[in-house]
Design a protein around this motif. Structure first.
Motif, PDB file in Angstrom:
ATOM      1  N   UNK A  25       7.349  16.191  -8.712  1.00 33.70           N
ATOM      2  CA  UNK A  25       6.965  16.980  -7.544  1.00 33.70           C
ATOM      3  C   UNK A  25       7.151  16.124  -6.298  1.00 33.70           C
ATOM      4  N   UNK A  26       7.273  16.790  -5.144  1.00 39.59           N
ATOM      5  CA  UNK A  26       7.522  16.029  -3.909  1.00 39.59           C
ATOM      6  C   UNK A  26       6.290  15.261  -3.430  1.00 39.59           C
ATOM      7  N   UNK A  27       5.153  15.481  -4.086  1.00 43.96           N
ATOM      8  CA  UNK A  27       3.935  14.720  -3.751  1.00 43.96           C
ATOM      9  C   UNK A  27       3.626  13.639  -4.787  1.00 43.96           C
ATOM     10  N   UNK A  28       4.550  13.374  -5.700  1.00 47.12           N
ATOM     11  CA  UNK A  28       4.332  12.366  -6.729  1.00 47.12           C
ATOM     12  C   UNK A  28       4.613  10.953  -6.214  1.00 47.12           C
ATOM     13  N   UNK A  29       3.938   9.997  -6.837  1.00 48.87           N
ATOM     14  CA  UNK A  29       4.105   8.577  -6.513  1.00 48.87           C
ATOM     15  C   UNK A  29       4.331   7.813  -7.813  1.00 48.87           C
ATOM     16  N   UNK A  30       5.345   6.968  -7.813  1.00 49.24           N
ATOM     17  CA  UNK A  30       5.648   6.144  -8.993  1.00 49.24           C
ATOM     18  C   UNK A  30       5.193   4.713  -8.728  1.00 49.24           C
ATOM     19  N   UNK A  31       4.465   4.162  -9.698  1.00 51.08           N
ATOM     20  CA  UNK A  31       3.869   2.836  -9.561  1.00 51.08           C
ATOM     21  C   UNK A  31       4.337   1.932 -10.692  1.00 51.08           C
ATOM     22  N   UNK A  64      -3.722  -1.423 -11.826  1.00 50.47           N
ATOM     23  CA  UNK A  64      -3.277  -1.607 -10.450  1.00 50.47           C
ATOM     24  C   UNK A  64      -1.799  -1.959 -10.487  1.00 50.47           C
ATOM     25  N   UNK A  65      -1.148  -1.824  -9.338  1.00 52.45           N
ATOM     26  CA  UNK A  65       0.273  -2.114  -9.323  1.00 52.45           C
ATOM     27  C   UNK A  65       0.878  -1.940  -7.941  1.00 52.45           C
ATOM     28  N   UNK A  66       2.204  -1.711  -7.921  1.00 50.81           N
ATOM     29  CA  UNK A  66       2.953  -1.614  -6.669  1.00 50.81           C
ATOM     30  C   UNK A  66       3.744  -0.306  -6.655  1.00 50.81           C
ATOM     31  N   UNK A  67       3.676   0.415  -5.546  1.00 53.46           N
ATOM     32  CA  UNK A  67       4.449   1.647  -5.386  1.00 53.46           C
ATOM     33  C   UNK A  67       5.941   1.307  -5.368  1.00 53.46           C
ATOM     34  N   UNK A  68       6.727   2.013  -6.183  1.00 54.01           N
ATOM     35  CA  UNK A  68       8.171   1.772  -6.215  1.00 54.01           C
ATOM     36  C   UNK A  68       8.980   2.995  -5.780  1.00 54.01           C
ATOM     37  N   UNK A  69       8.360   4.178  -5.785  1.00 54.45           N
ATOM     38  CA  UNK A  69       9.081   5.384  -5.390  1.00 54.45           C
ATOM     39  C   UNK A  69       8.082   6.462  -4.994  1.00 54.45           C
ATOM     40  N   UNK A  70       8.442   7.261  -4.002  1.00 54.52           N
ATOM     41  CA  UNK A  70       7.565   8.355  -3.566  1.00 54.52           C
ATOM     42  C   UNK A  70       8.361   9.639  -3.384  1.00 54.52           C
ATOM     43  N   UNK A  77       1.367   6.591   1.333  1.00 52.46           N
ATOM     44  CA  UNK A  77       1.790   5.284   0.833  1.00 52.46           C
ATOM     45  C   UNK A  77       3.313   5.225   0.830  1.00 52.46           C
ATOM     46  N   UNK A  78       3.830   4.024   0.620  1.00 60.76           N
ATOM     47  CA  UNK A  78       5.281   3.861   0.596  1.00 60.76           C
ATOM     48  C   UNK A  78       5.636   2.723  -0.355  1.00 60.76           C
ATOM     49  N   UNK A  79       6.896   2.633  -0.765  1.00 60.55           N
ATOM     50  CA  UNK A  79       7.292   1.564  -1.680  1.00 60.55           C
ATOM     51  C   UNK A  79       6.894   0.180  -1.155  1.00 60.55           C
ATOM     52  N   UNK A  80       6.373  -0.635  -2.052  1.00 58.31           N
ATOM     53  CA  UNK A  80       5.906  -1.963  -1.699  1.00 58.31           C
ATOM     54  C   UNK A  80       4.405  -2.059  -1.527  1.00 58.31           C
ATOM     55  N   UNK A  81       3.733  -0.927  -1.363  1.00 62.59           N
ATOM     56  CA  UNK A  81       2.276  -0.937  -1.193  1.00 62.59           C
ATOM     57  C   UNK A  81       1.580  -1.333  -2.496  1.00 62.59           C
ATOM     58  N   UNK A  82       0.563  -2.162  -2.350  1.00 65.95           N
ATOM     59  CA  UNK A  82      -0.305  -2.512  -3.482  1.00 65.95           C
ATOM     60  C   UNK A  82      -1.368  -1.424  -3.609  1.00 65.95           C
ATOM     61  N   UNK A  83      -1.544  -0.908  -4.839  1.00 64.38           N
ATOM     62  CA  UNK A  83      -2.453   0.226  -5.010  1.00 64.38           C
ATOM     63  C   UNK A  83      -3.170   0.159  -6.361  1.00 64.38           C
TER      64      UNK A  83
END
Length: 342
Positions: A25-31, A64-70, A77-83
């Protein structure tokens, strides 16, 4: 992707070719997961005894981890963010979700269960509303502890622990220690820990309990009454559940006080209705958490008021997933939390 895989009851191992979850979905975040904890619920899955985490499964939900795709509609959030992230979301349209109590939604989805690939995998995909920023002051290891700590913080905040409150925690395993740490942030008048394992009691004292008691050798009721001028505590958090613990909670809680039940109990555990009625006790359930509990834990860690490093008993690389599950299950040494690292 690399992952810890529970193929069937009592068979868990590392694989390097697990399907990698993708944005749907367009609101998904990959970590990309950096650290993830093994929860008791995953040990139940390892034994084939969990209702939702059913093998074969890539489970895991404390991470916990790092965003790699949104997705294209993600704005927080955006790629590179710690979350880190809440590993749950509700349907969004029932009366519980609309009132902010999505943790109680009957259609709630939980990470690492029911087809949602969990944090024992190198990558996870969650909807935007689940993502919680990780402050620079909070390590990835600490970030993987936010979920179990938020369980305790939710119970403590719901019951408004404050400096005048006297508190007892029965069961000082992972969840009970999370209650101890969370309650200590509000500086209660007294904070007692109760368990049958001395290792757990030592941890409770190091995390804020002013006194601890071993139910196998101490007269817990007498000790609590002595330290509360014969009244009992204002609130007892029940973080382990069997008949004896439930009875003890009713005995040490003052008339008009509260028992907050956090533990997952068998259906046949007996409630002490005689004392509940005579003492007009309030018996309340506490189920997981909401976002504000996550944020409260993060704020306390970032400010240095909550120090959860003592939770981590042992660390394993994800490539040793099988050994990590066996260690957490068989407990050759006392265990609070086993951490997996990618």
């Amino acid at each position: 992707m690399r992952a810890g895989f529970i193929e069937k009851p009592m068979k868990a191992y590392f694989i390097d070719d697990a399907p990698e979850p993708q944005l749907e979905h367009d609101t998904d975040v990959k970590i990309q997961v950096r650290a993830t904890g093994i929860c008791g619920s995953e040990v139940h899955a390892y034994h084939g005894k969990h209702p939702w985490r059913v093998p074969p499964v890539v489970s895991g939900h404390e991470f916990s981890g790092v965003v790699v795709e949104t997705g294209s509609a993600v704005t927080t959030c955006r790629p590179g963010d710690r979350v880190t992230a809440e590993p749950q979301y509700g349907c969004g349209h029932c009366y519980l979700c609309k009132s902010g109590r999505y943790n109680l939604c009957p259609e709630k989805k939980i990470l690492g269960a029911s087809g949602w690939s969990g944090s024992f995998g190198e990558y996870v995909v969650l909807p935007q509303q689940c993502i919680v920023p990780l402050p620079d002051e909070v390590s990835f290891a600490e970030g993987a502890l936010i979920e179990p700590l938020a369980v305790g913080m939710h119970a403590v905040r719901v019951h408004h622990v404050q400096p005048s409150t006297t508190v007892a925690v029965i069961g000082c395993g992972t969840i009970g220690l999370g209650v101890v740490l969370s309650a200590a942030c509000f500086h209660p008048a007294a904070l007692f820990g109760i368990d049958v394992v001395d290792f757990n009691l030592e941890k409770a004292r190091s995390m804020g309990a002013v006194a601890t008691f071993n139910s196998m050798r101490d007269d817990v009721v007498k000790e609590i009454m002595t330290r509360t001028d014969g009244k009992g505590v204002d609130i007892t958090f029940l973080a382990f559940g069997n008949d004896a613990c439930v009875r003890q909670a009713a005995e040490i809680t003052r008339p008009g006080g509260t028992i907050s039940e956090i533990a997952i109990m068998n259906k046949d555990v007996k409630a002490s209705f005689d004392l509940i009625q005579v003492k007009e006790l309030h018996a309340d359930g506490s189920n997981m958490y909401v976002r504000s509990d996550y944020e409260a834990v993060l704020a306390e860690i970032a400010a240095g008021h909550m120090k959860p490093s003592g939770f981590i008993t042992k660390r394993f690389p994800i490539s040793q997933f099988g050994e990590a599950m066996e260690f957490t299950d068989k407990r050759p040494e006392p265990v609070v939390k086993t951490l997996l690292e990618f």
